[in-house]
Design an enzyme around this catalytic site. Structure first.
Site, PDB file in Angstrom:
ATOM      1  N   ASP A 282     -52.387   0.185  36.356  1.00  0.00           N
ATOM      2  CA  ASP A 282     -51.088   0.761  35.961  1.00  0.00           C
ATOM      3  C   ASP A 282     -50.721   0.258  34.568  1.00  0.00           C
ATOM      4  O   ASP A 282     -49.873  -0.607  34.413  1.00  0.00           O
ATOM      5  CB  ASP A 282     -50.025   0.370  37.000  1.00  0.00           C
ATOM      6  CG  ASP A 282     -48.721   1.126  36.789  1.00  0.00           C
ATOM      7  OD1 ASP A 282     -48.701   2.085  36.006  1.00  0.00           O
ATOM      8  OD2 ASP A 282     -47.720   0.739  37.425  1.00  0.00           O
TER       9      ASP A 282
ATOM     10  N   ASP B 103     -49.840   6.349  23.604  1.00  0.00           N
ATOM     11  CA  ASP B 103     -50.261   6.078  22.229  1.00  0.00           C
ATOM     12  C   ASP B 103     -50.827   7.350  21.618  1.00  0.00           C
ATOM     13  O   ASP B 103     -50.770   8.418  22.243  1.00  0.00           O
ATOM     14  CB  ASP B 103     -51.298   4.933  22.237  1.00  0.00           C
ATOM     15  CG  ASP B 103     -51.181   4.055  20.989  1.00  0.00           C
ATOM     16  OD1 ASP B 103     -51.112   4.616  19.880  1.00  0.00           O
ATOM     17  OD2 ASP B 103     -51.165   2.819  21.130  1.00  0.00           O
TER      18      ASP B 103
ATOM     19  N   THR C  42     -38.806   5.295  37.548  1.00  0.00           N
ATOM     20  CA  THR C  42     -37.831   5.277  38.646  1.00  0.00           C
ATOM     21  C   THR C  42     -36.664   4.322  38.366  1.00  0.00           C
ATOM     22  O   THR C  42     -35.709   4.272  39.124  1.00  0.00           O
ATOM     23  CB  THR C  42     -38.522   4.884  39.980  1.00  0.00           C
ATOM     24  OG1 THR C  42     -39.509   3.883  39.713  1.00  0.00           O
ATOM     25  CG2 THR C  42     -39.197   6.061  40.618  1.00  0.00           C
TER      26      THR C  42
ATOM     27  N   LYS D 163     -49.915   2.428  32.076  1.00  0.00           N
ATOM     28  CA  LYS D 163     -48.993   3.421  31.492  1.00  0.00           C
ATOM     29  C   LYS D 163     -49.284   3.633  30.004  1.00  0.00           C
ATOM     30  O   LYS D 163     -48.467   3.322  29.135  1.00  0.00           O
ATOM     31  CB  LYS D 163     -47.546   2.981  31.698  1.00  0.00           C
ATOM     32  CG  LYS D 163     -47.139   2.880  33.159  1.00  0.00           C
ATOM     33  CD  LYS D 163     -45.649   2.664  33.319  1.00  0.00           C
ATOM     34  CE  LYS D 163     -45.233   2.566  34.763  1.00  0.00           C
ATOM     35  NZ  LYS D 163     -45.691   1.348  35.447  1.00  0.00           N
TER      36      LYS D 163
ATOM     37  N   LYS E  59     -52.844  -2.109  43.078  1.00  0.00           N
ATOM     38  CA  LYS E  59     -52.401  -1.731  41.735  1.00  0.00           C
ATOM     39  C   LYS E  59     -52.216  -2.981  40.878  1.00  0.00           C
ATOM     40  O   LYS E  59     -51.508  -3.908  41.262  1.00  0.00           O
ATOM     41  CB  LYS E  59     -51.073  -0.971  41.831  1.00  0.00           C
ATOM     42  CG  LYS E  59     -50.556  -0.488  40.482  1.00  0.00           C
ATOM     43  CD  LYS E  59     -49.381   0.452  40.642  1.00  0.00           C
ATOM     44  CE  LYS E  59     -48.046  -0.235  40.639  1.00  0.00           C
ATOM     45  NZ  LYS E  59     -47.697  -0.908  39.374  1.00  0.00           N
TER      46      LYS E  59
ATOM     47  N   ARG F  35     -42.384  -5.384  45.600  1.00  0.00           N
ATOM     48  CA  ARG F  35     -41.557  -6.492  46.072  1.00  0.00           C
ATOM     49  C   ARG F  35     -41.277  -6.475  47.569  1.00  0.00           C
ATOM     50  O   ARG F  35     -41.128  -7.538  48.177  1.00  0.00           O
ATOM     51  CB  ARG F  35     -40.254  -6.541  45.254  1.00  0.00           C
ATOM     52  CG  ARG F  35     -40.500  -7.099  43.866  1.00  0.00           C
ATOM     53  CD  ARG F  35     -39.376  -6.830  42.905  1.00  0.00           C
ATOM     54  NE  ARG F  35     -39.363  -5.449  42.475  1.00  0.00           N
ATOM     55  CZ  ARG F  35     -38.578  -4.973  41.509  1.00  0.00           C
ATOM     56  NH1 ARG F  35     -37.741  -5.775  40.902  1.00  0.00           N
ATOM     57  NH2 ARG F  35     -38.645  -3.704  41.162  1.00  0.00           N
TER      58      ARG F  35
HETATM   59  O1  C5P Z   1     -41.457  -3.933  43.434  1.00  0.00           O
HETATM   60  P1  C5P Z   1     -41.414  -2.436  43.421  1.00  0.00           P
HETATM   61  O2  C5P Z   1     -41.833  -1.823  44.749  1.00  0.00           O
HETATM   62  O3  C5P Z   1     -40.128  -1.868  42.871  1.00  0.00           O
HETATM   63  O4  C5P Z   1     -42.589  -2.048  42.402  1.00  0.00           O
HETATM   64  C1  C5P Z   1     -42.844  -0.742  42.002  1.00  0.00           C
HETATM   65  C2  C5P Z   1     -44.119  -0.730  41.192  1.00  0.00           C
HETATM   66  O5  C5P Z   1     -44.376   0.600  40.759  1.00  0.00           O
HETATM   67  C3  C5P Z   1     -44.082  -1.586  39.937  1.00  0.00           C
HETATM   68  O6  C5P Z   1     -45.371  -2.152  39.790  1.00  0.00           O
HETATM   69  C4  C5P Z   1     -43.806  -0.612  38.807  1.00  0.00           C
HETATM   70  O7  C5P Z   1     -44.428  -1.012  37.611  1.00  0.00           O
HETATM   71  C5  C5P Z   1     -44.464   0.658  39.347  1.00  0.00           C
HETATM   72  N1  C5P Z   1     -43.909   1.919  38.837  1.00  0.00           N
HETATM   73  C6  C5P Z   1     -42.585   2.278  38.973  1.00  0.00           C
HETATM   74  N2  C5P Z   1     -42.117   3.458  38.451  1.00  0.00           N
HETATM   75  C7  C5P Z   1     -42.952   4.295  37.842  1.00  0.00           C
HETATM   76  C8  C5P Z   1     -44.305   3.950  37.706  1.00  0.00           C
HETATM   77  C9  C5P Z   1     -44.756   2.742  38.243  1.00  0.00           C
HETATM   78  O8  C5P Z   1     -41.820   1.529  39.578  1.00  0.00           O
HETATM   79  N3  C5P Z   1     -42.513   5.457  37.391  1.00  0.00           N
END
Ligand code: C5P
Length: 224
Positions: free
Chosen positions: A57, A62, A112, A59, A30, A201
């Protein structure tokens, strides 16, 4: 089997190293703001050349015509998945679907990192669950391929809709949840029916990210 999507929220060199080191081509990569804005094609082309699926990703949020153009450009890059905010509205979602062809459009319901008080801040006066159900119904009725949702809402959504569930906000045991609020564990997300887990992460911060990916893949394969 639940698939693993690695969120490449990292610097270019580390991302290239991961893409070149991971052998299991079922892994999805991603690309989000961090790498796409500064390295765009260099990173998306590499993912495709190495034989992986590309999850863009961005998102999109628009007006319908601009969203449609975004989808067309994502197709040119060879993206396999692209995120669109469901709150962009039905017209924007339908415009996106019209031109998506093989590209799978994933609707972002509620980030989230947001919880009920944040909804109030935004002037949304229904409960979090009601809001997520409403957005999910809208996304699926407009023809989106799947939804990005928290593992917390997954059982509720799976009880109402038949959809491809992409779940971020996943943590391995005893990890910090960082800025994520509606977090679930990896095992919980699998049990609740996630079709694809997005992990950033947890992998990127590991001492040995490649080994961490291997460990996660073993875990996923033990939950068919
Ligand atoms: O580091 P972590 O596991 O928290 O990353 C979650 C990834 O998922 C990030 O790239 C974030 O942009 C993406 N994401 C998210 N919540 C969403 C959609 C995408 O955390 N609703």
């Amino acid at each position: 089997m639940t698939r693993l999507c690695i969120a490449l929220d990292t610097d270019y060199e580390k991302a290239v190293d991961l893409i070149k080191s991971i052998k299991n081509k079922e892994v999805v990569f991603k690309v989000g703001y961090k790498l796409f804005i500064s390295h765009h094609r260099k990173i998306t082309d590499l993912i495709k050349q190495e034989g992986f699926e590309l999850f863009l990703d961005l998102k999109l949020h628009d007006i319908p015509n601009t969203v449609k153009d975004g989808v067309l450009s994502a197709r040119e890059l060879g993206a396999d998945y692209l995120t669109v905010h469901v709150s962009a509205g039905s017209e924007a979602l339908r415009s996106a679907v019209e031109v998506a062809e093989g590209l799978k459009l994933l609707g972002v319901t509620l980030l989230t990192s947001l919880e009920e008080p944040h909804l109030k801040e935004l002037g949304v006066c229904v409960s979090k669950d009601e809001y997520v159900v409403k957005l999910s119904a809208l996304a699926l009725s407009c023809g989106l391929s799947g939804l990005v949702c928290s593992g917390k809402e997954l059982p509720l959504l799976k009880s109402k809709f038949n959809f491809f569930a992409v779940v971020p906000g996943v943590r391995l045991e005893e990890e910090s949840s960082d800025d994520q609020k509606r977090v679930v564990s990896l095992q919980e997300a699998i049990k609740k029916g996630a079709d694809m887990l997005v992990l950033g992460r947890s992998i990127l911060r590991a001492e040995d990210p490649i080994q961490k990916v291997e460990d996660i893949l073993v875990l996923l394969s033990s939950h068919p």
